[in-house]
Design a protein around this motif. Structure first.
Motif, PDB file in Angstrom:
ATOM      1  N   TYR A   8     -16.091  -8.099  -7.300  1.00  0.00           N
ATOM      2  CA  TYR A   8     -16.591  -6.732  -7.370  1.00  0.00           C
ATOM      3  C   TYR A   8     -18.070  -6.694  -7.782  1.00  0.00           C
ATOM      4  O   TYR A   8     -18.794  -5.776  -7.431  1.00  0.00           O
ATOM      5  N   PHE A   9     -18.513  -7.707  -8.510  1.00  0.00           N
ATOM      6  CA  PHE A   9     -19.865  -7.691  -9.058  1.00  0.00           C
ATOM      7  C   PHE A   9     -20.880  -8.385  -8.161  1.00  0.00           C
ATOM      8  O   PHE A   9     -22.040  -8.517  -8.524  1.00  0.00           O
ATOM      9  N   LEU A  10     -20.447  -8.841  -7.012  1.00  0.00           N
ATOM     10  CA  LEU A  10     -21.376  -9.529  -6.115  1.00  0.00           C
ATOM     11  C   LEU A  10     -21.801  -8.585  -4.995  1.00  0.00           C
ATOM     12  O   LEU A  10     -21.102  -7.629  -4.677  1.00  0.00           O
ATOM     13  N   SER A  11     -22.942  -8.871  -4.386  1.00  0.00           N
ATOM     14  CA  SER A  11     -23.400  -8.029  -3.287  1.00  0.00           C
ATOM     15  C   SER A  11     -22.797  -8.528  -1.985  1.00  0.00           C
ATOM     16  O   SER A  11     -22.363  -9.674  -1.881  1.00  0.00           O
ATOM     17  N   TRP A  12     -22.802  -7.673  -0.984  1.00  0.00           N
ATOM     18  CA  TRP A  12     -22.276  -8.073   0.316  1.00  0.00           C
ATOM     19  C   TRP A  12     -23.145  -9.133   0.975  1.00  0.00           C
ATOM     20  O   TRP A  12     -22.674  -9.926   1.783  1.00  0.00           O
ATOM     21  N   VAL A  13     -24.425  -9.145   0.631  1.00  0.00           N
ATOM     22  CA  VAL A  13     -25.308 -10.168   1.197  1.00  0.00           C
ATOM     23  C   VAL A  13     -24.804 -11.555   0.794  1.00  0.00           C
ATOM     24  O   VAL A  13     -24.705 -12.469   1.612  1.00  0.00           O
ATOM     25  N   VAL A  14     -24.450 -11.676  -0.479  1.00  0.00           N
ATOM     26  CA  VAL A  14     -23.934 -12.937  -0.990  1.00  0.00           C
ATOM     27  C   VAL A  14     -22.554 -13.234  -0.391  1.00  0.00           C
ATOM     28  O   VAL A  14     -22.276 -14.343   0.042  1.00  0.00           O
ATOM     29  N   ALA A  15     -21.709 -12.196  -0.351  1.00  0.00           N
ATOM     30  CA  ALA A  15     -20.361 -12.375   0.185  1.00  0.00           C
ATOM     31  C   ALA A  15     -20.423 -12.825   1.645  1.00  0.00           C
ATOM     32  O   ALA A  15     -19.590 -13.619   2.093  1.00  0.00           O
ATOM     33  N   ALA A  16     -21.434 -12.341   2.375  1.00  0.00           N
ATOM     34  CA  ALA A  16     -21.582 -12.726   3.777  1.00  0.00           C
ATOM     35  C   ALA A  16     -21.755 -14.237   3.899  1.00  0.00           C
ATOM     36  O   ALA A  16     -21.236 -14.859   4.824  1.00  0.00           O
ATOM     37  N   TYR A  17     -22.462 -14.828   2.941  1.00  0.00           N
ATOM     38  CA  TYR A  17     -22.648 -16.282   2.966  1.00  0.00           C
ATOM     39  C   TYR A  17     -21.354 -17.018   2.638  1.00  0.00           C
ATOM     40  O   TYR A  17     -21.091 -18.089   3.168  1.00  0.00           O
ATOM     41  N   TRP A  33     -29.445  -5.337  -9.665  1.00  0.00           N
ATOM     42  CA  TRP A  33     -29.529  -6.756  -9.309  1.00  0.00           C
ATOM     43  C   TRP A  33     -29.030  -6.985  -7.876  1.00  0.00           C
ATOM     44  O   TRP A  33     -29.567  -7.795  -7.132  1.00  0.00           O
ATOM     45  N   ASN A  34     -27.999  -6.234  -7.479  1.00  0.00           N
ATOM     46  CA  ASN A  34     -27.403  -6.433  -6.158  1.00  0.00           C
ATOM     47  C   ASN A  34     -28.050  -5.584  -5.073  1.00  0.00           C
ATOM     48  O   ASN A  34     -27.600  -5.576  -3.941  1.00  0.00           O
ATOM     49  N   GLU A  35     -29.089  -4.852  -5.412  1.00  0.00           N
ATOM     50  CA  GLU A  35     -29.647  -3.894  -4.465  1.00  0.00           C
ATOM     51  C   GLU A  35     -30.522  -4.566  -3.401  1.00  0.00           C
ATOM     52  O   GLU A  35     -31.349  -5.408  -3.711  1.00  0.00           O
ATOM     53  N   TRP A  36     -30.317  -4.201  -2.156  1.00  0.00           N
ATOM     54  CA  TRP A  36     -31.221  -4.666  -1.102  1.00  0.00           C
ATOM     55  C   TRP A  36     -31.463  -3.564  -0.084  1.00  0.00           C
ATOM     56  O   TRP A  36     -32.395  -3.612   0.707  1.00  0.00           O
ATOM     57  N   PHE A  37     -30.624  -2.530  -0.092  1.00  0.00           N
ATOM     58  CA  PHE A  37     -30.732  -1.472   0.902  1.00  0.00           C
ATOM     59  C   PHE A  37     -32.048  -0.708   0.750  1.00  0.00           C
ATOM     60  O   PHE A  37     -32.703  -0.389   1.746  1.00  0.00           O
ATOM     61  N   LEU A  38     -32.468  -0.459  -0.495  1.00  0.00           N
ATOM     62  CA  LEU A  38     -33.723   0.253  -0.712  1.00  0.00           C
ATOM     63  C   LEU A  38     -34.880  -0.549  -0.144  1.00  0.00           C
ATOM     64  O   LEU A  38     -35.829  -0.002   0.415  1.00  0.00           O
ATOM     65  N   CYS A  39     -34.777  -1.865  -0.277  1.00  0.00           N
ATOM     66  CA  CYS A  39     -35.839  -2.730   0.254  1.00  0.00           C
ATOM     67  C   CYS A  39     -35.859  -2.648   1.781  1.00  0.00           C
ATOM     68  O   CYS A  39     -36.918  -2.585   2.400  1.00  0.00           O
ATOM     69  N   LEU A  40     -34.672  -2.613   2.367  1.00  0.00           N
ATOM     70  CA  LEU A  40     -34.565  -2.482   3.822  1.00  0.00           C
ATOM     71  C   LEU A  40     -35.235  -1.185   4.287  1.00  0.00           C
ATOM     72  O   LEU A  40     -35.880  -1.137   5.330  1.00  0.00           O
ATOM     73  N   LEU A  41     -35.084  -0.123   3.489  1.00  0.00           N
ATOM     74  CA  LEU A  41     -35.613   1.176   3.877  1.00  0.00           C
ATOM     75  C   LEU A  41     -37.122   1.296   3.648  1.00  0.00           C
ATOM     76  O   LEU A  41     -37.858   1.734   4.527  1.00  0.00           O
ATOM     77  N   TYR A  42     -37.560   0.919   2.449  1.00  0.00           N
ATOM     78  CA  TYR A  42     -38.902   1.339   2.042  1.00  0.00           C
ATOM     79  C   TYR A  42     -39.936   0.223   1.994  1.00  0.00           C
ATOM     80  O   TYR A  42     -41.112   0.495   1.809  1.00  0.00           O
ATOM     81  N   LEU A  84     -42.982  -7.738  -2.477  1.00  0.00           N
ATOM     82  CA  LEU A  84     -42.113  -6.866  -3.265  1.00  0.00           C
ATOM     83  C   LEU A  84     -40.632  -7.176  -3.043  1.00  0.00           C
ATOM     84  O   LEU A  84     -39.777  -6.558  -3.660  1.00  0.00           O
ATOM     85  N   TYR A  85     -40.338  -8.135  -2.169  1.00  0.00           N
ATOM     86  CA  TYR A  85     -38.931  -8.439  -1.888  1.00  0.00           C
ATOM     87  C   TYR A  85     -38.179  -8.891  -3.131  1.00  0.00           C
ATOM     88  O   TYR A  85     -38.616  -9.817  -3.804  1.00  0.00           O
ATOM     89  N   PRO A  86     -37.044  -8.274  -3.418  1.00  0.00           N
ATOM     90  CA  PRO A  86     -36.169  -8.879  -4.429  1.00  0.00           C
ATOM     91  C   PRO A  86     -35.401 -10.046  -3.804  1.00  0.00           C
ATOM     92  O   PRO A  86     -35.407 -10.216  -2.582  1.00  0.00           O
ATOM     93  N   LEU A  87     -34.750 -10.816  -4.647  1.00  0.00           N
ATOM     94  CA  LEU A  87     -34.071 -12.036  -4.206  1.00  0.00           C
ATOM     95  C   LEU A  87     -33.031 -11.774  -3.104  1.00  0.00           C
ATOM     96  O   LEU A  87     -32.933 -12.506  -2.125  1.00  0.00           O
ATOM     97  N   GLN A  88     -32.253 -10.698  -3.296  1.00  0.00           N
ATOM     98  CA  GLN A  88     -31.206 -10.381  -2.322  1.00  0.00           C
ATOM     99  C   GLN A  88     -31.793 -10.193  -0.924  1.00  0.00           C
ATOM    100  O   GLN A  88     -31.236 -10.654   0.067  1.00  0.00           O
ATOM    101  N   TYR A  89     -32.918  -9.499  -0.869  1.00  0.00           N
ATOM    102  CA  TYR A  89     -33.483  -9.209   0.433  1.00  0.00           C
ATOM    103  C   TYR A  89     -34.131 -10.449   1.036  1.00  0.00           C
ATOM    104  O   TYR A  89     -34.100 -10.655   2.250  1.00  0.00           O
ATOM    105  N   LEU A  90     -34.684 -11.284   0.174  1.00  0.00           N
ATOM    106  CA  LEU A  90     -35.271 -12.536   0.658  1.00  0.00           C
ATOM    107  C   LEU A  90     -34.200 -13.365   1.365  1.00  0.00           C
ATOM    108  O   LEU A  90     -34.406 -13.909   2.457  1.00  0.00           O
TER     109      LEU A  90
END
Lengths: 319, 309
Positions: free
Chosen positions: A133-142, B220-229, B235-241
């Motif tokens: 639940y605490f992981l992002s889908w980006v990570v889960a995709a991997y 920490w898990n956010e990447w959608f805002l980066c995709l949008l803006y 400025l990329y966070p790790l998730q988006y990288l």
């Protein structure tokens, strides 16, 4: 209590007003944010009925709206395309199946967990189940990719080793309804299990003992003691989920299928549709219209579900 | 004596499922729990596998050869990696602090029975949970009106307030703060803000911890805002990288036949798969390390928040 306050109010008039003002300053930052980021865009819904003209230097953002032509319901014509039907079918289909499956799975796991005598193991299971639940889908995709990767994936290699023609997972739409369902259950079941388990732990143990004395089997106790106690929380979660029936988890449908085009027929949902149609066609009017419909249907659903529940059992309704 | 202990043992199982049933429960729950954690362990193992091992046996729980090569390559990413790591931490910390402050300040008056506008502001935040303008109007307002584009604000501000967290916080106030306490403080001449910070906040610390953790995880898990803006790589966070690495890899592998010689060059510079798995480990590691400690707060918070709002 009420009379007490009412009696005091005239005397403390100015102090009361001062108190209200102080408390207002506390609410202010959040309220300003809500106005700017949540309420202001609601007026933007008007764009769904306009032939939107892009803002220019001469006509910056809100002004350009005045220069856009009113086109009535033209932007809603996308509804009659096959793409729209597919994504509506996908969104509703996945949501309905997942709500039902998620409910049954989580309640079953929670009941099983409550029956364990080794509490330490129960705690361990809960900790492990809640982790995704605490992981992002980006990570889960991997995580998924490690199994399904066409060259090195574990499942693909196993198929090759067994002499079976390996499946090209990321190009075969027919498997994805099942894969996405597994992913969704994997990530979200832990959360609802925790909720149901805490509701079960709150049930008075003497009710079970009384039922046992009356000769009820464990199964009967579950049907007549546990489930009735879970009913309110199940209903609250159901109303919330029904309200979101037209919303999809963008991250799941965007990153888990790795944006693979051949999979679109089974991975396109309202949210990805809105984003893609804006990103690739730049059609503001149409994508706003799609988003507006999504919110409208969600709103009607949540009000409807709540009204029905209130009629059946007033105590369980959400509001 | 033996009879007694026998009876005692029997009593322990009174009104319990039979030992056999319990064993089946253990198997089902154990399997499900294992499925939840194994993919992560798998990715950690892959990130420590040697390329040669992957070429011969593919991704495996028991690689033929271990290697630190992936991590060496991750460190070669250099500036971009550390920048993204910094961005992720920066966004998470700033976002969480500001967000929790706003949340506590908004929820506190909603719990005060003597606040006249309590009903209005409760509805004001709740309504946004059931209706909204939708993605595109929100995007246009944020970008064109509020100037959120290629700056940190774009990654922080759109997520600052979460009505769900406000409900959780208000419920914490309701369940743990006796109302007399506020009246007593007011009679003692304490101002509204000092009552909140000196008297109330120490009592609701667990609630603050819950909301802070939920917010921090969301950032920490956010990447959608980066995709949008965001288009600026700095400025990329790790998730988006990580997402962008995947996209580049896909693009090149799909078009390699068309690109010819250029693709050979591109493939050589391509971050290889073990390296991307190492980046996944980098992202999950802070969560996995903190998880055992924060889990109980989140459980407490979610349980409370789900109580009728």
């Amino acid at each position: 209590m009420l009379r007490h306050q009412a009696a005091r109010r005239p005397v403390m008039g100015s102090a009361g007003r001062k108190k209200t003002l102080w408390l207002l300053t506390m609410v202010a930052p959040g309220a300003i944010w809500l106005i700017l980021i949540r309420y202001l865009p609601m007026f933007g819904i008007v764009m769904a009925f306009l032939d939107y003209r892009l803002p220019t230097r001469k006509m910056p953002f809100p002004i350009n709206l005045l220069h856009s032509d009113w086109v009535g319901l033209d932007n809603f014509q996308f509804l009659f395309t096959s793409d729209a039907l597919t994504m509506i079918r996908n969104t509703l289909g996945y949501n309905i199946v997942w709500i039902a499956l998620g409910l049954v799975l989580a309640v079953a796991l929670a009941i099983m967990m409550s029956e364990l005598t080794k509490k330490f193991l129960a705690k361990t299971y809960q900790t492990l189940m809640f982790f995704p639940y605490f992981l992002s889908w980006v990570v889960a995709a991997y995580f998924l990719f490690a199994f399904l990767d066409p060259t090195n994936g574990m499942i693909v290699r196993a198929q090759k080793a067994a002499g079976v023609t390996p499946i090209d997972w990321y190009n075969e739409p027919k498997y994805w309804p099942v894969i996405l369902t597994i992913c969704s259950m994997w990530k979200n079941t832990g959360y609802s299990t925790v909720l149901y388990l805490s509701a079960i732990t709150g049930i008075d143990r003497s009710q079970y003992e009384a039922a046992a004395v009356d000769g009820a089997t464990k199964w009967q106790q579950m049907l007549h003691v546990t489930l009735p106690h879970l009913k309110p929380i199940i209903i609250v979660l159901l109303i919330m989920n029904v309200g979101k029936i037209f919303n999809a988890d963008f991250g799941l449908f965007w990153s888990v299928p790795m944006n693979s085009a051949p999979l679109f027929p089974v991975t396109q949902v309202v949210d990805t549709y809105v984003y893609r149609s804006y990103k690739f066609t730049g059609d503001v009017g149409m994508s706003t219209a799609a988003g507006f419909l999504q919110n409208l249907v969600g709103f009607i659903c949540i009000m409807g579900a709540n009204a029905i529940v209130r009629r059946l059992d007033a105590d369980s309704s959400l509001f | 004596m033996t009879a007694l202990s026998h009876r005692k043992g029997h009593a322990l199982r009174l009104n319990q499922v039979s030992a056999g049933t319990e064993l089946i429960f253990h198997i089902i729950l154990g399997l499900f729990a294992a499925c939840c954690i194994l993919p992560f362990i798998f990715v950690v193992i892959i990130s420590f596998s040697a390329e040669s091992s992957i070429k011969t046996i593919g991704y495996s729980f028991v690689p033929a050869q271990w290697s630190l090569e992936a991590y060496r390559q991750v460190f070669k990413l250099g500036d971009q990696l550390w920048l993204s790591y910094f961005n992720s931490f920066f966004i998470t910390i700033v976002g969480t602090v500001v967000s929790v402050a706003i949340c506590v300040l908004y929820a506190y008056p909603l719990f005060r029975k003597d606040f006249k506008l309590r009903g209005f502001f409760t509805f004001f935040s709740f309504f946004t949970m059931i209706f909204g303008g939708g993605l595109i109007p929100t995007y246009i307002v944020c970008k064109n009106l509020l100037g959120m584009s290629n700056n940190y604000a774009a990654l922080i501000v759109p997520m600052l307030v979460n009505p769900f967290n406000i409900i959780i916080m208000r419920t914490f106030f309701q369940t743990s703060v006796p109302f007399d306490l506020i009246e007593a403080a007011t009679i003692d001449g304490s101002g509204e803000y000092s009552t909140l910070t000196r008297v109330i906040l120490p009592i609701v610390k667990p609630g603050i911890a819950t909301v802070a953790l939920l917010t921090a995880l969301a950032y920490w898990n956010e990447w959608f805002l980066c995709l949008l803006y965001i288009t600026d790589r700095h400025l990329y966070p790790l998730q988006y990288l990580l997402m962008e690495m995947q996209r580049n890899a896909e693009f090149i592998s799909r078009n390699s036949s068309v690109m010819g010689a250029a693709s050979a060059e591109a493939v050589r510079n391509l971050p290889n798969q073990t390296m991307r798995m190492a980046v996944v480990v980098f992202i999950v590691l802070p969560i996995a390390c903190a998880y055992p400690f924060f889990q109980r707060y989140v459980v407490a918070g979610l349980t409370i928040g789900s109580v009728k709002g």
